[in-house]
Design a protein around this motif. Sequence first.
Motif, mmCIF file in Angstrom:
data_model
loop_
_atom_site.group_PDB
_atom_site.id
_atom_site.type_symbol
_atom_site.label_atom_id
_atom_site.label_comp_id
_atom_site.label_asym_id
_atom_site.label_seq_id
_atom_site.Cartn_x
_atom_site.Cartn_y
_atom_site.Cartn_z
ATOM 1 N N SER A 64 26.600 3.420 -131.048
ATOM 2 C CA SER A 64 26.812 4.315 -129.910
ATOM 3 C C SER A 64 26.751 3.537 -128.593
ATOM 4 O O SER A 64 26.776 4.104 -127.531
ATOM 5 C CB SER A 64 25.781 5.432 -129.929
ATOM 6 N N ILE A 65 26.675 2.208 -128.692
ATOM 7 C CA ILE A 65 26.637 1.356 -127.504
ATOM 8 C C ILE A 65 27.997 1.385 -126.799
ATOM 9 O O ILE A 65 29.035 1.459 -127.445
ATOM 10 C CB ILE A 65 26.232 -0.084 -127.901
ATOM 11 N N VAL A 66 27.973 1.392 -125.481
ATOM 12 C CA VAL A 66 29.211 1.354 -124.693
ATOM 13 C C VAL A 66 29.129 0.194 -123.697
ATOM 14 O O VAL A 66 28.040 -0.193 -123.289
ATOM 15 C CB VAL A 66 29.467 2.681 -123.921
ATOM 16 N N PRO A 67 30.286 -0.375 -123.303
ATOM 17 C CA PRO A 67 30.236 -1.457 -122.316
ATOM 18 C C PRO A 67 29.662 -0.963 -120.990
ATOM 19 O O PRO A 67 29.983 0.129 -120.540
ATOM 20 C CB PRO A 67 31.719 -1.843 -122.146
ATOM 21 N N ALA A 68 28.810 -1.774 -120.397
ATOM 22 C CA ALA A 68 28.220 -1.452 -119.095
ATOM 23 C C ALA A 68 28.593 -2.546 -118.102
ATOM 24 O O ALA A 68 28.854 -3.683 -118.512
ATOM 25 C CB ALA A 68 26.704 -1.356 -119.226
ATOM 26 N N PRO A 69 28.650 -2.226 -116.807
ATOM 27 C CA PRO A 69 28.978 -3.248 -115.818
ATOM 28 C C PRO A 69 28.074 -4.472 -115.963
ATOM 29 O O PRO A 69 26.863 -4.337 -116.109
ATOM 30 C CB PRO A 69 28.741 -2.542 -114.480
ATOM 31 N N GLY A 70 28.691 -5.656 -115.978
ATOM 32 C CA GLY A 70 27.932 -6.898 -116.120
ATOM 33 C C GLY A 70 27.884 -7.436 -117.536
ATOM 34 O O GLY A 70 27.580 -8.602 -117.748
ATOM 35 N N ASP A 71 28.181 -6.586 -118.542
ATOM 36 C CA ASP A 71 28.170 -7.044 -119.933
ATOM 37 C C ASP A 71 29.274 -8.065 -120.183
ATOM 38 O O ASP A 71 30.370 -7.951 -119.642
ATOM 39 C CB ASP A 71 28.404 -5.867 -120.904
ATOM 40 N N ILE A 72 29.000 -9.047 -121.039
ATOM 41 C CA ILE A 72 30.024 -9.978 -121.514
ATOM 42 C C ILE A 72 30.584 -9.383 -122.802
ATOM 43 O O ILE A 72 29.828 -9.074 -123.727
ATOM 44 C CB ILE A 72 29.443 -11.386 -121.787
ATOM 45 N N VAL A 73 31.900 -9.206 -122.848
ATOM 46 C CA VAL A 73 32.536 -8.611 -124.021
ATOM 47 C C VAL A 73 33.569 -9.567 -124.617
ATOM 48 O O VAL A 73 34.093 -10.440 -123.932
ATOM 49 C CB VAL A 73 33.224 -7.254 -123.671
ATOM 50 N N THR A 74 33.822 -9.387 -125.907
ATOM 51 C CA THR A 74 34.891 -10.111 -126.601
ATOM 52 C C THR A 74 36.029 -9.116 -126.790
ATOM 53 O O THR A 74 35.804 -8.004 -127.275
ATOM 54 C CB THR A 74 34.404 -10.627 -127.969
ATOM 55 N N ALA A 75 37.218 -9.499 -126.370
ATOM 56 C CA ALA A 75 38.354 -8.577 -126.440
ATOM 57 C C ALA A 75 39.604 -9.289 -126.942
ATOM 58 O O ALA A 75 39.727 -10.513 -126.825
ATOM 59 C CB ALA A 75 38.623 -7.980 -125.053
ATOM 60 N N MET A 76 40.513 -8.504 -127.514
ATOM 61 C CA MET A 76 41.802 -9.045 -127.953
ATOM 62 C C MET A 76 42.878 -8.578 -126.986
ATOM 63 O O MET A 76 42.940 -7.404 -126.644
ATOM 64 C CB MET A 76 42.140 -8.575 -129.366
ATOM 65 N N VAL A 77 43.700 -9.520 -126.537
ATOM 66 C CA VAL A 77 44.801 -9.190 -125.621
ATOM 67 C C VAL A 77 45.900 -8.487 -126.425
ATOM 68 O O VAL A 77 46.354 -8.994 -127.442
ATOM 69 C CB VAL A 77 45.351 -10.462 -124.939
ATOM 70 N N MET A 78 46.283 -7.296 -125.964
ATOM 71 C CA MET A 78 47.288 -6.499 -126.681
ATOM 72 C C MET A 78 48.659 -6.585 -126.012
ATOM 73 O O MET A 78 49.677 -6.666 -126.680
ATOM 74 C CB MET A 78 46.855 -5.023 -126.752
ATOM 75 N N LEU A 79 48.671 -6.556 -124.668
ATOM 76 C CA LEU A 79 49.930 -6.510 -123.926
ATOM 77 C C LEU A 79 49.758 -7.269 -122.621
ATOM 78 O O LEU A 79 48.720 -7.169 -121.982
ATOM 79 C CB LEU A 79 50.267 -5.034 -123.657
ATOM 80 N N VAL A 80 50.775 -8.051 -122.241
ATOM 81 C CA VAL A 80 50.709 -8.821 -120.998
ATOM 82 C C VAL A 80 51.944 -8.514 -120.153
ATOM 83 O O VAL A 80 53.066 -8.532 -120.671
ATOM 84 C CB VAL A 80 50.657 -10.348 -121.282
ATOM 85 N N ASN A 81 51.745 -8.192 -118.873
ATOM 86 C CA ASN A 81 52.872 -8.126 -117.937
ATOM 87 C C ASN A 81 52.500 -8.896 -116.673
ATOM 88 O O ASN A 81 51.461 -9.551 -116.632
ATOM 89 C CB ASN A 81 53.312 -6.673 -117.672
ATOM 90 N N GLN A 82 53.309 -8.835 -115.639
ATOM 91 C CA GLN A 82 53.083 -9.667 -114.449
ATOM 92 C C GLN A 82 51.827 -9.286 -113.674
ATOM 93 O O GLN A 82 51.247 -10.117 -112.993
ATOM 94 C CB GLN A 82 54.294 -9.576 -113.510
ATOM 95 N N ARG A 83 51.399 -8.019 -113.756
ATOM 96 C CA ARG A 83 50.284 -7.549 -112.939
ATOM 97 C C ARG A 83 48.949 -7.486 -113.674
ATOM 98 O O ARG A 83 47.899 -7.617 -113.070
ATOM 99 C CB ARG A 83 50.608 -6.175 -112.351
ATOM 100 N N PHE A 84 48.974 -7.255 -114.979
ATOM 101 C CA PHE A 84 47.730 -7.112 -115.730
ATOM 102 C C PHE A 84 47.961 -7.360 -117.210
ATOM 103 O O PHE A 84 49.102 -7.461 -117.660
ATOM 104 C CB PHE A 84 47.118 -5.718 -115.525
ATOM 105 N N CYS A 85 46.860 -7.426 -117.965
ATOM 106 C CA CYS A 85 46.992 -7.399 -119.422
ATOM 107 C C CYS A 85 46.036 -6.355 -119.977
ATOM 108 O O CYS A 85 44.943 -6.142 -119.442
ATOM 109 C CB CYS A 85 46.810 -8.772 -120.054
#
Length: 198
Positions: A64-85
């Motif tokens: 039930s843990i959720v990301p909180a500001p300041g947390d270090i997370v591991t993520a997978m990049v799903m989509l990339v465009n010029q402004r964001f991923c």
Amino acid sequence: MEEKKEPIICVPGQRLCLSDKFNVPGPGTYEQHGYIYSKLAGVVNLIKTEQTCTVEVQGMREQSIVPAPGDIVTAMVMLVNQRFCKCAIKCIGDVVLTRPYRGILRREDVRATEKDKIEMYKSFRPGDIILARVLPLTEVHTYQLTTAENELGVVIAHSEEGVSMVPVSWTEMQCPKTFNKEFRKVAKVVPEHVINEQ
């Protein structure tokens, strides 16, 4: 004989109390805008000493843990465009999530310097595994991420051959099979034994 108090149950993101010199956030909580919030669904524990009261939340289920500001997370990049991923957050610290959370990494949050020169396609590719820090929430259901620290960025990337690439600089990774180099925002991974010795 003291009567037994009912346990205080809370949910992720619930505001628990003021954060001040007396009330300090403990495991399962985080501090934001002068208040202590719960990171988990669970039971609130107060550990009192003469000077402080540490507010902890013991999770009923670890997931039930959720990301909180300041947390270090591991993520997978799903989509990339010029402004964001767009990313899928898979882990918070060492905890592997049962379901991913949506994350977004904007161009201006990729690096701390030369922000105007950043090209998203030269920093990330779909399928890359990145380490990122969670920024304070601005949108509901989407976590804003940043890699603007040396230790954050791409940690695992595969070449077109499907081989795990090796970092060769801050901005490049190389395929050990073809020796082709590809641009990435590479994370400087600090080995755990180095952290423990400090």
